[in-house]
Enzyme design. Structure first.
Site, mmCIF file in Angstrom:
data_model
loop_
_atom_site.group_PDB
_atom_site.id
_atom_site.type_symbol
_atom_site.label_atom_id
_atom_site.label_comp_id
_atom_site.label_asym_id
_atom_site.label_seq_id
_atom_site.Cartn_x
_atom_site.Cartn_y
_atom_site.Cartn_z
ATOM 1 N N ASN A 110 -20.758 -0.566 17.988
ATOM 2 C CA ASN A 110 -19.803 0.131 18.855
ATOM 3 C C ASN A 110 -18.732 -0.780 19.453
ATOM 4 O O ASN A 110 -18.177 -0.512 20.502
ATOM 5 C CB ASN A 110 -20.528 0.946 19.929
ATOM 6 C CG ASN A 110 -21.321 0.098 20.901
ATOM 7 O OD1 ASN A 110 -21.262 -1.125 20.879
ATOM 8 N ND2 ASN A 110 -22.069 0.770 21.763
ATOM 9 N N LYS A 145 -17.792 -7.444 20.242
ATOM 10 C CA LYS A 145 -18.979 -7.736 19.447
ATOM 11 C C LYS A 145 -18.587 -8.155 18.020
ATOM 12 O O LYS A 145 -17.436 -7.989 17.613
ATOM 13 C CB LYS A 145 -19.880 -6.501 19.412
ATOM 14 C CG LYS A 145 -20.400 -6.094 20.796
ATOM 15 C CD LYS A 145 -21.226 -4.825 20.690
ATOM 16 C CE LYS A 145 -21.723 -4.363 22.038
ATOM 17 N NZ LYS A 145 -22.534 -3.133 21.930
ATOM 18 N N THR A 205 -21.011 4.951 25.296
ATOM 19 C CA THR A 205 -21.779 4.053 24.431
ATOM 20 C C THR A 205 -21.897 4.612 23.023
ATOM 21 O O THR A 205 -21.755 3.879 22.046
ATOM 22 C CB THR A 205 -23.187 3.824 25.027
ATOM 23 O OG1 THR A 205 -23.036 3.262 26.333
ATOM 24 C CG2 THR A 205 -24.010 2.897 24.169
ATOM 25 N N HIS A 248 -18.643 -4.599 24.498
ATOM 26 C CA HIS A 248 -19.558 -4.505 25.639
ATOM 27 C C HIS A 248 -18.753 -4.711 26.912
ATOM 28 O O HIS A 248 -17.855 -5.552 26.954
ATOM 29 C CB HIS A 248 -20.644 -5.586 25.569
ATOM 30 C CG HIS A 248 -21.397 -5.732 26.854
ATOM 31 N ND1 HIS A 248 -22.475 -4.938 27.174
ATOM 32 C CD2 HIS A 248 -21.193 -6.537 27.932
ATOM 33 C CE1 HIS A 248 -22.912 -5.270 28.377
ATOM 34 N NE2 HIS A 248 -22.142 -6.238 28.864
ATOM 35 N N PHE A 282 -35.151 -1.008 20.113
ATOM 36 C CA PHE A 282 -33.976 -1.549 19.417
ATOM 37 C C PHE A 282 -33.612 -2.975 19.841
ATOM 38 O O PHE A 282 -32.653 -3.552 19.319
ATOM 39 C CB PHE A 282 -32.764 -0.638 19.628
ATOM 40 C CG PHE A 282 -32.388 -0.437 21.076
ATOM 41 C CD1 PHE A 282 -31.651 -1.386 21.769
ATOM 42 C CD2 PHE A 282 -32.785 0.716 21.747
ATOM 43 C CE1 PHE A 282 -31.310 -1.199 23.104
ATOM 44 C CE2 PHE A 282 -32.446 0.914 23.084
ATOM 45 C CZ PHE A 282 -31.704 -0.046 23.761
ATOM 46 N N ARG A 303 -14.770 0.348 31.997
ATOM 47 C CA ARG A 303 -15.723 1.308 31.428
ATOM 48 C C ARG A 303 -14.997 2.527 30.868
ATOM 49 O O ARG A 303 -15.363 3.059 29.823
ATOM 50 C CB ARG A 303 -16.751 1.739 32.479
ATOM 51 C CG ARG A 303 -17.597 0.615 33.059
ATOM 52 C CD ARG A 303 -18.521 -0.028 32.080
ATOM 53 N NE ARG A 303 -19.539 0.908 31.631
ATOM 54 C CZ ARG A 303 -20.406 0.660 30.663
ATOM 55 N NH1 ARG A 303 -20.381 -0.483 30.028
ATOM 56 N NH2 ARG A 303 -21.294 1.544 30.317
ATOM 57 N N ARG A 325 -13.876 2.850 21.983
ATOM 58 C CA ARG A 325 -14.924 3.353 21.087
ATOM 59 C C ARG A 325 -14.534 4.675 20.444
ATOM 60 O O ARG A 325 -14.860 4.928 19.287
ATOM 61 C CB ARG A 325 -16.243 3.487 21.837
ATOM 62 C CG ARG A 325 -16.871 2.137 22.159
ATOM 63 C CD ARG A 325 -18.162 2.297 22.913
ATOM 64 N NE ARG A 325 -18.799 1.016 23.181
ATOM 65 C CZ ARG A 325 -19.523 0.767 24.250
ATOM 66 N NH1 ARG A 325 -19.718 1.718 25.164
ATOM 67 N NH2 ARG A 325 -20.072 -0.419 24.425
#
EC number: 2.7.4.6
Length: 152
Positions: A114, A11, A93, A117, A59, A87, A104
């Site tokens: 965070n 991101k 998350t 993705h 959001f 994952r 993360r």
């Protein structure tokens, strides 16, 4: 070896904070193969389609604005069990719930920033790969050490 694929996006916060090489390195060290890679600033339309499942959540607007606010590094990774493994590499998350050693857990602080993705299942991976990449942007190739990565 099963050629499962997953979509991963670094991101804008991850790009701006200089984590692209580190994140790619974690996936390579794990033994996954990079078959698609590009950097772009997503349009609002692309961001809305990508996060459409959250359209009714409060959001959603902020998420779309954030994802389209700067460069994203979009990737397709391939390998046996890559969706679940990705994952686990990414972590929870909510960064404060992410285990140390995960992307993360090590690099992110805030749920709204965070870093990364990753697709959460086979159907999502297919949808996201098709949304972000054209077939000709994906590279079919074999690593020279493929026989050392898996018994199959």
């Amino acid at each position: 070896m099963t050629k499962e694929r997953t979509f991963i996006a670094i991101k804008p916060d991850g790009v701006q904070r200089g984590y692209v090489a580190e994140i790619i390195g974690r996936f390579e060290k794990k033994g996954f193969k990079l078959v698609g890679l590009k950097q772009l600033i997503p349009s609002k339309d692309l961001a809305q389609n990508h996060y459409g499942v959250h359209r009714e959540r409060p959001f959603f607007g902020d998420l779309v604005d954030f994802i389209s606010s700067g460069p994203v590094v979009a990737m397709v990774w391939e390998g046996e069990g890559v969706i679940l493994s990705a994952r686990k590499l990414i972590g929870a998350t909510k960064p404060l719930e992410a285990e140390p050693g995960t992307i993360r857990g090590d690099l992110a602080i805030d749920i709204g920033r965070n870093i990364i993705h990753g697709s959460d299942g086979e159907d999502t991976a297919k949808f996201e790969i098709d949304l972000w990449f054209n077939e000709e942007e994906l590279c079919e190739w074999e690593t020279s050490d493929a026989k050392w990565r898996s018994e199959n």
